[in-house]
Write a protein that holds these residues in place. Structure first.
Motif, short mmCIF file in Angstrom:
data_model
loop_
_atom_site.label_atom_id
_atom_site.label_comp_id
_atom_site.label_asym_id
_atom_site.label_seq_id
_atom_site.Cartn_x
_atom_site.Cartn_y
_atom_site.Cartn_z
N GLN A 26 -19.48 -4.82 -22.89
CA GLN A 26 -20.10 -4.32 -21.66
C GLN A 26 -20.81 -5.42 -20.87
O GLN A 26 -21.38 -5.14 -19.82
N TRP B 151 -26.46 -2.47 -25.56
CA TRP B 151 -25.06 -2.50 -25.15
C TRP B 151 -24.27 -3.39 -26.08
O TRP B 151 -24.82 -4.25 -26.77
N ARG C 131 -21.47 -3.92 -17.48
CA ARG C 131 -22.72 -3.33 -17.02
C ARG C 131 -23.80 -4.38 -16.84
O ARG C 131 -24.77 -4.17 -16.12
#
Length: 220
Positions: free
Chosen positions: A165, A161, A7
């Motif tokens: 990620q 996170w 991400r």
């Protein structure tokens, strides 16, 4: 989300997004000469790119490692020369802006984790106009020098996170070791400072030649 399930992407700056090796080396050599230290070769000088400035000076000149006054004087001479006096050009690597735009368009969050000072990073982000790409940036001034992973931990906390990620992109062993220290995937770029064999020792998930290849890897 990409096929890699990342991400966020965290970038090193010098040697990764910015082709600044020659300017850094010239500034290190200038600062050494100004402080009556031996002027080291280009090869020796560039090996510390990625460390915080004070750590870099101490590693290059171990005889002054405990002399904080001299280290500070060398650091200040370096910074002033690098930012305001040097005539050695530096430019972003090819495809840097296109890569960052494409990653944002795909929904990634982007960050910088660099050995530069806060002043130095802020000035080059303004100079290049790249500041708009990054959700958060970290330098050793508000964190710790690589390979300590504190910069990465601070960025992950900001994003809320986990390491799984996020991926770290860099061109030095300091970048690779920093990410490895907290179990974060790392991508090695070969257009920077350290030799591919040095980077391979830290088991990057990918080893790429340039930012165009990185774009393909993350977005294909």
């Amino acid at each position: 989300m990409s096929k890699h399930n990342y991400r966020g992407v965290i970038f090193d700056w010098d040697g990764t997004l910015m082709n600044s090796e020659a300017r850094i080396v010239a500034a290190i050599q200038y600062a050494a000469a100004q402080n009556n230290l031996p002027v080291l070769s280009d090869h020796e000088s560039k090996q510390i790119i990625g460390l915080s400035l004070q750590n870099a000076v101490a590693q290059l000149y171990p005889t002054i490692a405990e002399d904080l006054t001299t280290i500070q004087a060398v650091s200040e001479a370096y910074t002033e020369h690098f930012l305001h006096e040097s005539q050695v050009p530096m430019t972003p690597f090819p495809f840097a802006d296109e890569l960052l735009e494409a990653l944002l368009d795909e929904g990634y969050k982007l960050a910088v984790a660099t050995g530069k000072s806060r002043r130095g990073l802020d000035e080059v982000l303004k100079l290049t106009g790249f500041g708009r790409f990054f959700d958060i940036t970290r330098t050793p001034i508000e964190s710790a020098s690589k390979p300590n992973p504190l910069m990465l931990q601070q960025i992950m906390t900001h994003w809320n996170w986990s390491a799984e990620q996020v991926v770290m992109v860099g061109d030095t062993t300091f970048d690779m070791e920093m990410a490895a220290n907290i179990g974060m995937d790392r991508i090695a770029l070969h257009h920077g400072v350290h030799h591919p064999a040095q980077l391979a020792a830290f088991n990057p998930v990918a080893a790429l030649e340039d930012l165009g290849s990185l774009r393909h890897y993350l977005l294909s």
